[in-house]
Design a protein around this motif. Sequence first.
Motif, PDB file in Angstrom:
ATOM      1  N   ASN A   1      31.286  35.162  33.042  1.00 44.34           N
ATOM      2  CA  ASN A   1      31.857  36.509  33.034  1.00 44.34           C
ATOM      3  C   ASN A   1      31.330  37.389  34.163  1.00 44.34           C
ATOM      4  O   ASN A   1      31.690  38.553  34.250  1.00 44.34           O
ATOM      5  N   ALA A   2      30.473  36.835  35.005  1.00 44.66           N
ATOM      6  CA  ALA A   2      29.892  37.618  36.092  1.00 44.66           C
ATOM      7  C   ALA A   2      30.972  38.062  37.069  1.00 44.66           C
ATOM      8  O   ALA A   2      31.978  37.388  37.261  1.00 44.66           O
ATOM      9  N   THR A   3      30.735  39.199  37.680  1.00 44.23           N
ATOM     10  CA  THR A   3      31.708  39.731  38.638  1.00 44.23           C
ATOM     11  C   THR A   3      31.318  39.410  40.076  1.00 44.23           C
ATOM     12  O   THR A   3      31.906  39.937  41.005  1.00 44.23           O
ATOM     13  N   THR A   4      30.325  38.531  40.260  1.00 45.48           N
ATOM     14  CA  THR A   4      29.919  38.167  41.612  1.00 45.48           C
ATOM     15  C   THR A   4      31.019  37.351  42.273  1.00 45.48           C
ATOM     16  O   THR A   4      31.850  36.737  41.611  1.00 45.48           O
ATOM     17  N   THR A   5      31.009  37.322  43.592  1.00 44.68           N
ATOM     18  CA  THR A   5      32.053  36.589  44.312  1.00 44.68           C
ATOM     19  C   THR A   5      31.737  35.104  44.421  1.00 44.68           C
ATOM     20  O   THR A   5      32.626  34.304  44.665  1.00 44.68           O
ATOM     21  N   THR A   6      30.485  34.719  44.245  1.00 43.05           N
ATOM     22  CA  THR A   6      30.109  33.308  44.318  1.00 43.05           C
ATOM     23  C   THR A   6      29.503  32.888  42.988  1.00 43.05           C
ATOM     24  O   THR A   6      28.649  33.576  42.446  1.00 43.05           O
TER      25      THR A   6
END
Length: 185
Positions: free
Chosen positions: A171-176
């Motif tokens: 669910n992380a919103t990081t791009t990687t």
Amino acid sequence: MNSKRAVDRRRRLALLPACAGIIGCCLLSGCGIQAGTPSPAGTVTGRNSTGTASSTPHSDSDPGDRKLHMLAVDPVLAELPSGLAKTDEKQTPAHYETPGFGSGGSFGAGVSVTFTSAASIPDVYRMIGENAVRNGWVAKAADSTGMTNRWLKTYPDGSPATLILSCKDQNATTTTRSCTLDGGI
């Protein structure tokens, strides 16, 4: 009422990464994948449920690391699809641990490949799944989101193998994103 359902759903989704990690650990321990590092003397050291473990390879479990090599060169682990960047690979030879207060016995060979990707989680699962099927693996099970994350394969010598995909914090919103593909034989 709908907002309460949405909050409950978000809470359940927030627990998914932790549950997936726990289930992954349980599955890996049952599939013969053992965390450990081979030493130059051929002894594998690592941790098990009773603490620090030390073991030696059994000559009859995987002579010459044949099964480990078979798994390590399987294209599903050796050649990740485009867009997935391998960051780490660990190979654990088959070995035997002297039984203690809770675990011990023979453990199969394992290969763990960690990779990153900017693709969405569903795309990562799809790419790995397509690559697995293309290389003779059969889908076995799905995670709580319904995405296939486990595959089985029987090698020509009759050795059964298991492949498990897990991604950190889905669910992380990081791009990687960082994911691990674990194979055990």
